[in-house]
Write an enzyme that holds these catalytic residues in place. Structure first.
Site, PDB file in Angstrom:
ATOM      1  N   ARG A  30      36.710  63.677  -7.279  1.00 17.94           N
ATOM      2  CA  ARG A  30      35.946  62.119  -8.018  1.00 17.94           C
ATOM      3  C   ARG A  30      34.704  63.929  -9.179  1.00 17.94           C
ATOM      4  O   ARG A  30      35.176  63.929 -10.704  1.00 17.94           O
ATOM      5  CB  ARG A  30      34.797  62.507  -8.265  1.00 17.94           C
ATOM      6  N   ARG A  31      34.882  65.406  -9.121  1.00 23.97           N
ATOM      7  CA  ARG A  31      34.272  65.538  -9.437  1.00 23.97           C
ATOM      8  C   ARG A  31      35.752  67.301 -10.387  1.00 23.97           C
ATOM      9  O   ARG A  31      35.399  67.497 -10.848  1.00 23.97           O
ATOM     10  CB  ARG A  31      33.778  67.076  -9.007  1.00 23.97           C
ATOM     11  N   ALA A  52      43.717  56.540  -0.044  1.00 29.94           N
ATOM     12  CA  ALA A  52      43.978  56.853   1.263  1.00 29.94           C
ATOM     13  C   ALA A  52      42.392  57.102   2.073  1.00 29.94           C
ATOM     14  O   ALA A  52      42.222  56.069   3.301  1.00 29.94           O
ATOM     15  CB  ALA A  52      44.197  58.762   1.382  1.00 29.94           C
ATOM     16  N   TYR A  59      40.242  50.130   7.541  1.00 27.60           N
ATOM     17  CA  TYR A  59      41.579  50.522   9.240  1.00 27.60           C
ATOM     18  C   TYR A  59      39.658  50.674  10.641  1.00 27.60           C
ATOM     19  O   TYR A  59      40.348  50.264  11.438  1.00 27.60           O
ATOM     20  CB  TYR A  59      42.622  50.725   8.977  1.00 27.60           C
ATOM     21  N   ARG A 104      53.182  59.148   2.967  1.00 22.71           N
ATOM     22  CA  ARG A 104      51.341  58.543   3.435  1.00 22.71           C
ATOM     23  C   ARG A 104      52.252  57.845   4.267  1.00 22.71           C
ATOM     24  O   ARG A 104      51.751  58.057   5.525  1.00 22.71           O
ATOM     25  CB  ARG A 104      51.184  57.881   3.042  1.00 22.71           C
TER      26      ARG A 104
END
Length: 153
Positions: A30-31, A52, A59, A104
């Site tokens: 975010r930063r 992610a 889960y 992923r």
């Protein structure tokens, strides 16, 4: 009693620390990409890290429940082994996804397999415990005997 679940507890704490680590990575993203809360969209690099972390969080309850059920009702050692493999897979998943959406996939499939093993062990353990408690049948011992893992008693 505690020695029967201490390893399960240790894997659970490790999982909690992993979740905290993933959350911190979102804060850093975010930063880095100037995406202020409550926004969940931004540059693709941010969105991959965010997804992610969200996916791993979604889960995590399933993982914890299946880990403990498998460990208590089937085998603590096997539950710990597959639990650690699951957490390793999720770590690889998180970092692979942060780099690219394609990154992923292999860790996702691996961790999903580990999760399904835990679910299977949990289900088998609960069923075997119920049949022993309510029907007097020791299915685990019978399976072990059929497979040649124990001598006939």
């Amino acid at each position: 009693m505690l020695e029967q679940v201490v390893l399960l507890a240790a894997v659970t704490v490790l999982g909690l620390l992993e979740q905290a680590y993933f959350s911190l990575k979102v804060i850093y993203a975010r930063r880095k990409y100037s995406v202020s809360p409550p926004a969940t969209t931004g540059p693709p690099e941010f969105e991959r890290v965010f997804r992610a972390q969200a996916n791993c969080s979604e889960y995590f309850p399933l993982f914890v429940f299946s880990l403990w059920l498998a460990g208590v009702f089937f085998s603590q050692a096997l539950a710990v082994l597959f639990g650690l493999l699951y957490l390793y897979g999720r770590y690889l998943y998180f970092h692979g996804y942060a780099v690219s959406a394609q990154g992923r996939l292999e860790p996702l499939y691996f961790s999903a397999k580990m999760q399904w093993v835990l679910i299977a062990l949990a289900g088998l353990g609960v069923i075997c415990t119920m049949t022993q408690a309510y029907l007097g049948l020791d299915l685990l011992h019978s399976f072990s005997h059929v497979l040649g893992l124990t001598e006939h008693t």
